[in-house]
Design an enzyme around this catalytic site. Structure first.
Site, PDB file in Angstrom:
ATOM      1  N   LYS A  16       0.842  -1.210   0.000  1.00  0.00           N
ATOM      2  CA  LYS A  16       0.000   0.000   0.000  1.00  0.00           C
ATOM      3  C   LYS A  16       0.871   1.251   0.000  1.00  0.00           C
ATOM      4  CE  LYS A  16      -2.094  -1.105   3.858  1.00  0.00           C
ATOM      5  NZ  LYS A  16      -1.311  -2.323   4.170  1.00  0.00           N
ATOM      6  N   ARG A  91      -9.877   0.577   8.539  1.00  0.00           N
ATOM      7  CA  ARG A  91      -9.355  -0.754   8.820  1.00  0.00           C
ATOM      8  C   ARG A  91     -10.294  -1.558   9.711  1.00  0.00           C
ATOM      9  NH1 ARG A  91      -3.041  -1.549   9.503  1.00  0.00           N
ATOM     10  NH2 ARG A  91      -2.801   0.374   8.416  1.00  0.00           N
ATOM     11  N   ARG A 130      11.854  -5.962   4.873  1.00  0.00           N
ATOM     12  CA  ARG A 130      11.648  -4.514   4.687  1.00  0.00           C
ATOM     13  C   ARG A 130      12.652  -3.707   5.506  1.00  0.00           C
ATOM     14  NH1 ARG A 130       5.880  -1.795   5.462  1.00  0.00           N
ATOM     15  NH2 ARG A 130       5.998  -2.737   7.528  1.00  0.00           N
ATOM     16  N   ARG A 163      11.500  -1.848  11.216  1.00  0.00           N
ATOM     17  CA  ARG A 163      10.433  -1.321  12.067  1.00  0.00           C
ATOM     18  C   ARG A 163      10.184  -2.257  13.252  1.00  0.00           C
ATOM     19  NH1 ARG A 163       5.423   0.405   8.226  1.00  0.00           N
ATOM     20  NH2 ARG A 163       4.263  -0.821   9.750  1.00  0.00           N
ATOM     21  N   ARG A 174      -0.135  -9.037  13.497  1.00  0.00           N
ATOM     22  CA  ARG A 174      -0.744  -8.045  12.586  1.00  0.00           C
ATOM     23  C   ARG A 174      -1.604  -8.744  11.534  1.00  0.00           C
ATOM     24  NH1 ARG A 174       4.343  -5.026  10.556  1.00  0.00           N
ATOM     25  NH2 ARG A 174       2.926  -3.809   9.265  1.00  0.00           N
TER      26      ARG A 174
HETATM   27  P1  AP5 Z   1       4.950  -1.580   1.802  1.00  0.00           P
HETATM   28  O1  AP5 Z   1       4.664  -0.739   0.612  1.00  0.00           O
HETATM   29  O2  AP5 Z   1       5.687  -0.963   2.936  1.00  0.00           O
HETATM   30  O3  AP5 Z   1       3.584  -2.287   2.303  1.00  0.00           O
HETATM   31  P2  AP5 Z   1       2.385  -1.702   3.159  1.00  0.00           P
HETATM   32  O4  AP5 Z   1       1.157  -2.392   2.672  1.00  0.00           O
HETATM   33  O5  AP5 Z   1       2.394  -0.202   3.144  1.00  0.00           O
HETATM   34  O6  AP5 Z   1       2.813  -2.270   4.586  1.00  0.00           O
HETATM   35  P3  AP5 Z   1       2.662  -1.691   6.054  1.00  0.00           P
HETATM   36  O7  AP5 Z   1       3.326  -2.717   6.934  1.00  0.00           O
HETATM   37  O8  AP5 Z   1       3.148  -0.290   6.180  1.00  0.00           O
HETATM   38  O9  AP5 Z   1       1.140  -1.750   6.254  1.00  0.00           O
HETATM   39  P4  AP5 Z   1       0.404  -1.960   7.536  1.00  0.00           P
HETATM   40  O10 AP5 Z   1      -0.972  -1.786   7.042  1.00  0.00           O
HETATM   41  O11 AP5 Z   1       0.621  -3.184   8.321  1.00  0.00           O
HETATM   42  O12 AP5 Z   1       1.060  -0.912   8.521  1.00  0.00           O
HETATM   43  P5  AP5 Z   1       0.761   0.618   8.782  1.00  0.00           P
HETATM   44  O13 AP5 Z   1       2.027   1.339   8.705  1.00  0.00           O
HETATM   45  O14 AP5 Z   1      -0.394   1.088   7.973  1.00  0.00           O
HETATM   46  O15 AP5 Z   1       5.751  -2.887   1.287  1.00  0.00           O
HETATM   47  C1  AP5 Z   1       6.228  -3.857   2.202  1.00  0.00           C
HETATM   48  C2  AP5 Z   1       7.605  -4.377   1.717  1.00  0.00           C
HETATM   49  O16 AP5 Z   1       7.427  -5.092   0.490  1.00  0.00           O
HETATM   50  C3  AP5 Z   1       8.624  -3.276   1.423  1.00  0.00           C
HETATM   51  O17 AP5 Z   1       9.889  -3.748   1.789  1.00  0.00           O
HETATM   52  C4  AP5 Z   1       8.526  -3.067  -0.101  1.00  0.00           C
HETATM   53  O18 AP5 Z   1       9.751  -2.626  -0.653  1.00  0.00           O
HETATM   54  C5  AP5 Z   1       8.163  -4.473  -0.577  1.00  0.00           C
HETATM   55  N1  AP5 Z   1       7.270  -4.475  -1.733  1.00  0.00           N
HETATM   56  C6  AP5 Z   1       6.226  -3.639  -1.975  1.00  0.00           C
HETATM   57  N2  AP5 Z   1       5.594  -3.982  -3.110  1.00  0.00           N
HETATM   58  C7  AP5 Z   1       6.259  -5.082  -3.594  1.00  0.00           C
HETATM   59  C8  AP5 Z   1       6.075  -5.914  -4.736  1.00  0.00           C
HETATM   60  N3  AP5 Z   1       5.070  -5.671  -5.612  1.00  0.00           N
HETATM   61  N4  AP5 Z   1       6.929  -6.962  -4.911  1.00  0.00           N
HETATM   62  C9  AP5 Z   1       7.924  -7.202  -4.024  1.00  0.00           C
HETATM   63  N5  AP5 Z   1       8.158  -6.440  -2.934  1.00  0.00           N
HETATM   64  C10 AP5 Z   1       7.327  -5.399  -2.714  1.00  0.00           C
HETATM   65  O19 AP5 Z   1       0.235   0.559  10.304  1.00  0.00           O
HETATM   66  C11 AP5 Z   1       1.124   0.274  11.357  1.00  0.00           C
HETATM   67  C12 AP5 Z   1       0.342   0.221  12.664  1.00  0.00           C
HETATM   68  O20 AP5 Z   1      -0.315   1.494  12.900  1.00  0.00           O
HETATM   69  C13 AP5 Z   1      -0.803  -0.791  12.712  1.00  0.00           C
HETATM   70  O21 AP5 Z   1      -0.357  -2.092  13.045  1.00  0.00           O
HETATM   71  C14 AP5 Z   1      -1.689  -0.179  13.798  1.00  0.00           C
HETATM   72  O22 AP5 Z   1      -1.164  -0.385  15.074  1.00  0.00           O
HETATM   73  C15 AP5 Z   1      -1.597   1.305  13.484  1.00  0.00           C
HETATM   74  N6  AP5 Z   1      -2.625   1.740  12.531  1.00  0.00           N
HETATM   75  C16 AP5 Z   1      -2.427   2.238  11.276  1.00  0.00           C
HETATM   76  N7  AP5 Z   1      -3.596   2.534  10.698  1.00  0.00           N
HETATM   77  C17 AP5 Z   1      -4.564   2.213  11.592  1.00  0.00           C
HETATM   78  C18 AP5 Z   1      -5.980   2.260  11.558  1.00  0.00           C
HETATM   79  N8  AP5 Z   1      -6.667   2.718  10.486  1.00  0.00           N
HETATM   80  N9  AP5 Z   1      -6.661   1.835  12.643  1.00  0.00           N
HETATM   81  C19 AP5 Z   1      -6.015   1.385  13.747  1.00  0.00           C
HETATM   82  N10 AP5 Z   1      -4.668   1.305  13.840  1.00  0.00           N
HETATM   83  C20 AP5 Z   1      -3.943   1.717  12.765  1.00  0.00           C
END
Ligand code: AP5
Length: 226
Positions: A16, A91, A130, A163, A174
């Site tokens: 994402k 979410r 990552r 991270r 997660r």
């Molecule tokens: P990346 O692009 O970083 O993936 P992502 O989907 O953004 O992953 P996140 O871990 O950031 O998402 P998340 O939803 O768990 O965490 P968030 O930060 O939102 O890609 C991942 C890896 O793969 C990278 O190394 C990249 O280079 C590689 N990659 C990407 N595309 C690729 C491809 N096509 N092929 C190969 N490799 C690829 O949330 C963190 C925390 O915040 C949550 O756990 C929660 O505690 C809190 N939080 C956030 N939002 C909310 C909410 N709405 N409600 C409640 N709590 C929340």
């Protein structure tokens, strides 16, 4: 299309953030990633950051009321007049309802919810490798998208770290949270005919192409509806 109000949905590590940053640059729309906003608040030591940190470190979701207020005020801002890209919100069902209520209040509609679909095995491979830039959250992968210099961000030269929530036991938790609380939104938005599935297992450029094709189709559909 008058405005483009997009949601990026998908499991942790589905890409994402990777795709959201590309979309932000291509579409020139505000891009709000709840995880990035929360991590910035943790770094700055604000009240929001202090209350969110323990949930994030465990891999739990931060309470809905905290997140809903945080996004609501951004959508209310003039910055979102031509549209927005939301990454990681909504979410949960209550967050989806709060977003719908906010859009109704403003007389606006979501354009589409893009589901970036990948398997749990792929999530574990991606998050395990990552590396994230400590200053601005730019993301790399040791195998799929390595930085030019190991441990250094290509974009701003800051240090690349693992991270706290990318540790194996937290990744598993997660994923459980995703399946229990977020995956039901797939049907929720499908029933509203807003869901567009993107095959996320392809390389990043191919995923970006697939998103572009989906947006082009949405534009055609909107033009035909006029
Ligand atoms: P990346 O692009 O970083 O993936 P992502 O989907 O953004 O992953 P996140 O871990 O950031 O998402 P998340 O939803 O768990 O965490 P968030 O930060 O939102 O890609 C991942 C890896 O793969 C990278 O190394 C990249 O280079 C590689 N990659 C990407 N595309 C690729 C491809 N096509 N092929 C190969 N490799 C690829 O949330 C963190 C925390 O915040 C949550 O756990 C929660 O505690 C809190 N939080 C956030 N939002 C909310 C909410 N709405 N409600 C409640 N709590 C929340």
């Amino acid at each position: 299309m008058a405005e483009l109000n997009l949601v990026l949905l998908g499991p942790p590590g589905s890409g994402k953030g990777t795709q959201g940053e590309r979309l932000r640059d291509e579409l020139e729309l505000p891009y709000w990633a709840t995880g990035d906003i929360l991590r910035a608040a943790v770094r700055e030591g604000t009240d929001l950051g202090k209350s969110a940190k323990e949930y994030m470190d465990r891999g739990d979701l931060v309470p809905d009321e905290v997140i809903v207020g945080m996004i609501g005020e951004r959508i209310d801002s003039g910055e979102a007049a031509d549209g927005f890209i939301l990454d990681g919100f909504p979410r949960t069902e209550p967050q989806a309802e709060a977003l719908a209520a906010k859009m109704d209040e403003l007389g606006r509609r979501l354009t589409a919810v893009l589901l970036i679909d990948v398997s749990d095995e792929e999530v574990v491979r991606r998050l395990g490798g990552r590396r994230t830039c400590v200053e601005n959250g730019h993301v790399f992968h040791v195998e799929f998208n390595p930085p030019e210099i190991e441990g250094v961000c290509d974009v701003d030269g800051s240090e690349l770290i693992v991270r706290d929530d990318d540790k194996p036991e937290v990744i598993r938790h997660r994923l459980e949270q995703y399946h229990a609380k977020t995956a039901p939104l797939v049907d929720h938005y499908d029933h509203k005919s807003l869901l567009r599935r993107i095959e996320g297992a392809a390389p990043p450029d191919a995923v970006a192409d697939s998103i572009r094709r989906t947006l082009a189709t949405l534009r055609l559909e909107a033009d035909e509806a006029i």
